[in-house]
Structure formats: C-alpha cells, structure tokens
Design an enzyme around this catalytic site. Structure first.
Site, PDB file in Angstrom:
ATOM      1  N   ASP A  24      81.373  57.410  29.477  1.00 37.26           N
ATOM      2  CA  ASP A  24      81.892  58.711  28.993  1.00 37.26           C
ATOM      3  C   ASP A  24      82.594  58.280  27.550  1.00 37.26           C
ATOM      4  OD1 ASP A  24      82.204  61.201  28.422  1.00 37.26           O
ATOM      5  OD2 ASP A  24      82.844  61.855  30.300  1.00 37.26           O
ATOM      6  N   TRP A  25      82.895  59.211  26.886  1.00 40.36           N
ATOM      7  CA  TRP A  25      83.473  59.212  25.404  1.00 40.36           C
ATOM      8  C   TRP A  25      84.944  58.461  25.659  1.00 40.36           C
ATOM      9  CZ3 TRP A  25      78.949  59.387  25.340  1.00 40.36           C
ATOM     10  CH2 TRP A  25      78.053  59.148  24.192  1.00 40.36           C
TER      11      TRP A  25
END
Ligand code: BGC
Length: 661
Positions: free
Chosen positions: A220-221
C-alpha cells in the site's frame, strides 16, 4: 528481458517502484506498469502544465458496498469489465481494486469501499469483479492483505486475530478472489499479530503456497517501514518510490543483511508482472462506449438499492404530489454522494437532481433542502418550509446521508447515527406527513432507532454513483423493481456489535469476538437487529418450495423452486446457509455458503440448483492446522435473509460421504 540481464543495482531499483504510479522501466527497457485507483471509478492523476496534480473525470460507479447489495455476480463482472475498459482507455495497466476487507465494525471509515461482513459474499463478488477487469486486458489488484478493518491509527495498530478466524473470515475473500488469478495483491498498512502487512511472510506464503496466487505483491502507498524486511518476506514492489527506503535497501544489501537470491525472488516477480501486463495490453479492443458504461453504472445502482421498509407507501401512487427535502436529493457537490479518500472519483457527469427526475416521470413535486449535512445554521433557515411542504403533499421524501465528510479513508465514523440536523429533518417533516419515505445515502449501516418508527418507508441507496437520480426515480415510481439485499447487518445500535468494545483501543486491536462477526454473532446469540444480513423487500412476492438434496461426487446438489406470486416481474436473492447440528468445535449458528439471484416474471416459477462442495461444511481446525469436515448432521437453510429461513433439509456426513436425511 530476463533476470540474468539485470545487474544487482538494477534489481534493487526494480523492486522499488518509480514515482507515484509506475514501476521502473529503465528508460523503456522494461514495460512501466501504470497503476491507478480505484475500486469504484478510475482516479487517474496527471500533472498539469502549471505543475499541479489533477484527476481526470471518469464514470463514477456505485460504491463497492452497493455492488455487494446487488448480490449479483453478473453485476460485479459488469462493473469490473467497465472499469477495465475505462482503465484500458487511459492506458492504465493495473487497477488498484477491489478492496475485500471484512466489515467487522460498522464505524470503519472505508466500509463503503468494501463488500460485506461475510467472506463468501465478498469473495464471490470480488472474484467476478477481478474476472471482469482482467477480461479487458487490465490487471486487478486485490487489497488490503489483511485485517485492515478500521482506519484509526491504520499505519501502526496491530490486528490481534487467531488463526482459525483468519482462515475462515479474513483470508477467505482473498482465497476465493485468487481463483480469478489477479495480477496483484496489495498489502495492508496495519500489523497482523504484531507483524506489518508489508512484512507478513506467513500470510504471503499462504497466498502463494495455498491459494495459488501467482501475481505480484505490492505495498500500500507508503506502507513499507523497512524495505529489506519487506523484500525478505516476499513483498515484490514498494509503492510509491521512496528514496530513503531504497538507499537503506542498497546499504543493507552491501552489508549482507539481504542476499541476492532474496532480491531475485522479488525482482523476477516484477519482471513477470511486466510481461503479463504487456501481453494483456494486446487483449484490449474497444468494447462499450463511455455512455454504455455510464448506463452499466445505473444498472448496478438499481440492483444494489435496498428497500428496507415499506408500509405500502411505495411505489408512489399515480398522481401523488411529493414533497422532497434533504441535501442529498440535489447536492451542491456530488463528492458528498460518495466516500472520501483514494477511491473518490471526479464524476464525468456531475449532475444529480432527484426532484427533476421525478418531474420528468410526471411526479409533481416541490423541493426544499431543509438542512445541510451538519450545520445548525441551516436548521433555523429552512426546516420550517420543508415541514410546510410535507404537510401539503401526499408523500414526503427525505434524502439524508453521510458522504465524504463523514465516511472517508484515514478516519472512522464517530457515530452510527446520522447528524442531529438530519435526524431532526426526518422527525419534523414526518410529523407533518405519515407517508414519509427516507432515502439513505450512506456507505455503511446507520442506527435508525431515533426515527425508523416514525416513517413509512426506507430506501437504502448507498453511495449510488453517476446517474442514480434517474434510477431512484424509476424505483420510487415503480418503473423498476427493487432487488437488492443488505450485505451487512443493521444492528439497533453500535453497542450491540461485539467488535464495538475493542474499537479505538490504542496499539493493539483484539479481535476477541473471533468468528462472531455480523450475522454470525447475531444469529448465534439470538440478538434482535434492525435489519438482518440479506434482508431486502421487493414490489413482488416470492414463495419458496421443493428443496431437494442429492449427494454428488464432490458435495451435495441442492435444488429448490421460487415462485413470483405477484403480477410484477422481479428478481429474488435466495441465500444458502449451513448449520452444523452438534459441532465438536465452536461454530456460529449459520454461515452463508452460496446464493442465487434468479429473475422471475410475475406469476411464474423457476427452479434453481447449486452444488455445495465438501468445503462448505469444513472448519479450520486449530488442533490439526487444516480444513476438517467433522462427521455429523448438517442443516441446509434456504433463506430470503439470514433470519427469514424458508426451507430446510438435513444431511449426514460420515467419513467424507454425504447421505440425505
Ligand atoms: C490506499 C489504497 C490506495 C493507495 C493509492 C492508499 O492510501 O489505502 O487503497 O490504492 O492509497 O492511492
């Protein structure tokens, strides 16, 4: 390009992504995989000439929770196909969705992005969605692995979950979705039993070793803390590129803290990702026009709208004069008709005007906003006029909800209730008109205790996306029939939810309720709820009959009939639950194992058949670390909801053999 063509420096660089949305391509030597959010419409970002980042407008589909309320694999596949086509048109290779996290707590700020409290419904629809996206030459990325079930402190908190619950509930949607061979899986931010989602080797091994996942795991970012630990665990690409993490990875490699073989494992999967995406690009051919995709969004909105309550007020009587109030009937900004965060789409067609759509269908109406989303000022300004309109009309339609100011990524709802002013608008106008219908625009279950008894009807529109004003007008007037059902329980209040207790506890979130999530809990403990899981009314009436079970090689075949005894055509979601009669280990009262949604013409009857495999009777054995079907008697329950069981029959399982009782 082969792994052996890359230097170790290149391999280290390859597993670290490039910029915000691409993988590294070494100046065109490799395909740069281009990624975009998201689950409910394309959110492709671009840099304008003045250097500011902007988002392209796109078709805005209903939120994932509305998709789940359709209980329709066809709808999930359709939405996936359309999203795939949107993505292909923008040159996007990997769509960052769907999100399959389980709704453990109604307050989770991202519940609107997720399917359900049930893993079978979640996984089945997610699989069809992934098939749809990927059939268009675009990869899907199933997220967030795993146990990201609240937004509070999502970057740090640890979800403390036992292995059986992980297997039966939280992993299960990923397991089913993996049958569609998704191109990627995205890790979660949180920790799982103390280990960050980006370093969750134990879970990755299950994904790859047991669920047959053969794609790339991406972060995930900014979910990666330690690129070396993540690479050792098997996280293939860190997103977005993070200079500091990359430099530390290089230093760690030089210091011998990670081997070339460990880097190779990730780098080879990034190369495979590039090759797969390249060959998928070749499968992109023009399919639907954008207008047809916008029409598909409306189909999903229509099938996902749930008629929760109807004391005979709907469909609107011919010639009835309507008062319409509430911000959501005609919002100033359509952003407030959706949840906020990375899934927020810039609507291609940003109009939404329910009163106008009603007028277009010959329903004379008068609109007054009545109150804003949550300001005391607006109460004083206009509620009086909304009351007057209600008293002078045959029916009163109140459009209330939440939207991106209340439901958004990185935060959770503070309450299951609607803002005070909106509850007040319902109560004040309902006093003036007993034919009051509430239309609810929200991404998750709402506590309606303050007002439900005062109104004659409730329509749960969810976050219905572009064009849904027309859809709702069709549903209210009866031009379309309702066929959606709830994909989550509506409890009376938050305190009734077992997970409520462990919510917002700092640091560690104990999943002490184990398997008792949603209806699994409410049916096991005979707890009353406002609207059960799987509930939804229709303008048609359906009668179930003739349940027949026949053992097969691999499980049991169940067939039954549903008759539409009304004059109106309609579709019915029939649900199949399994109950073990005398279990040796704890089992919830019943668990959803399959569902069907036949469309049945008025006055007609149809027979449906499905096969429940042995796995439908299995539990994850904590003592044997495997799926086990215990010998014993099981009841199959066919229901119009989890509490409205219409047909039952029993089987006995002995040494893996099924006999019908
Ligand atoms: C979200 C992801 C999303 C990513 C990229 C993160 O904050 O959790 O779901 O895909 O951002 O926008």
């Amino acid at each position: 390009m082969k792994l052996s063509d890359l230097t170790i420096e290149e391999k280290l660089r390859l597993i670290c992504g490039k910029g915000a949305w691409h993988t590294e391509d070494f100046g065109g030597k490799l395909p740069a995989v281009f990624m975009s959010d998201g689950p409910v419409g394309l959110r492709t970002m671009y840099e304008r000439e003045d250097g500011v980042w902007d988002t392209y407008p796109a078709v805005a589909y209903p939120s994932v929770q509305v998709l789940a309320n359709t209980w329709s694999e066809d709808c999930a596949r359709l939405m996936g196909e359309c999203l795939g086509e949107d993505a292909a048109e923008r040159g996007v290779d990997l769509l960052l969705g769907p999100g399959v996290n389980i709704k453990r707590n109604p307050l989770n700020g991202r519940n609107f992005e997720y399917f359900s409290e049930d893993p079978c419904l979640t996984g089945t629809l997610a699989k069809a969605y992934v098939e749809g996206v990927q059939s268009r030459g675009v990869g899907a990325c199933v997220k967030h692995f795993c146990c990201n079930n609240l937004e509070f402190d999502r970057l740090h908190q640890s979800s403390d979950v036992d292995e059986r619950t992980l297997r039966e509930v939280y992993y299960r949607p990923f397991e089913i979705a993996c049958e569609a061979h998704p191109v990627a899986v995205m890790c979660s931010y949180n920790r799982i039993n103390g280990t960050y989602g980006s370093e969750y080797k134990k879970g990755y091994d299950v994904l790859r070793g047991e669920f047959g996942f053969d794609g790339a795991i991406i972060s995930d970012w900014d979910a990666v803390r330690d690129r070396t630990a993540a690479a050792k665990a098997g996280l293939d690409v860190e997103m977005p590129f993070n200079e500091r993490n990359y430099e530390r990875l290089v230093a760690d490699f030089k210091a011998g803290r990670i081997t070339e073989a460990e880097i190779d494992a990730c780098a080879s999967r990034v190369l495979a990702l590039g090759e797969r995406v390249l060959s998928m690009r070749g499968q992109r051919v023009p399919k639907r026009t954008e207008a047809e995709r916008a029409e598909a969004a409306k189909t999903v909105a229509a099938e996902g709208a749930v008629l929760l309550k109807n004391d005979g007020v709907l469909p609107l009587a011919k010639g009835a004069k309507a008062a319409v109030c509430g911000y959501y009937a005609k919002p100033d900004d359509v952003k407030t008709l959706a949840g906020g965060g990375s899934s927020q789409v810039v609507w291609k067609d940003a109009s939404f005007d329910l009163p106008a759509q009603l007028t277009a269908r010959g329903v004379e109406n008068v609109y007054e906003q009545g109150c804003a989303i949550d300001t005391v000022w607006s109460v004083r300004m206009d509620m009086r006029r909304a009351r007057l309109n209600a008293s002078a009309s045959d029916v009163n339609l109140v459009c209330v909800g939440t939207g991106n100011l209340i439901e958004f990524e990185e935060g959770d709802r503070r309450s299951m209730r609607l803002p005070d002013v909106q509850e007040k608008l319902i109560l004040e106008t309902a006093k003036e008109n007993q034919n009051t219908v509430v239309i609810l625009f929200a991404g998750a279950a709402v506590d309606m205790s303050a007002w439900l008894d005062s109104v004659a009807g409730v329509v749960y529109a969810g976050f219905p996306g572009m064009g849904a004003d027309a859809v709702l007008a069709d549903l209210l007037t009866g031009a379309r029939n309702f066929c959606g059902k709830t994909s989550e329980t509506f409890p009376y209040e938050l305190a009734d939810v077992p997970a409520a207790e462990s919510f917002l506890s700092a640091g560690v979130t104990r999943y002490q309720e184990g398997l008792d999530i949603g209806y699994r809990y409410f049916t096991s403990y005979d707890m009353p709820v406002l609207f059960p899981f799987g509930h939804g009314l229709s303008y048609s009436e359906f009668v179930y009959s003739d349940l027949t079970l026949v053992p097969t090689e691999t499980g049991v075949r169940a067939s039954f009939s549903i008759e539409n005894t009304s004059e109106r055509d309609g579709a019915e979601v029939a649900q199949v639950y399994v109950h073990e009669c005398a279990p040796l280990v704890y089992r919830p009262e019943e668990e959803l194992r399959d569902f069907v949604k036949p469309f049945i013409k008025g006055g007609e009857r149809t027979t449906v058949a499905l096969i429940l495999p042995m796995r439908a009777f299995a539990h994850w054995s904590a003592s044997r670390d495997e799926w086990v079907v215990t010998d014993g008697v099981y009841e199959l329950r066919i229901g119009a909801s989890c509490t409205d069981i219409r047909l039952t029959a029993k089987i006995r399982i002995e040494n893996g053999k099924i006999s019908v009782l």
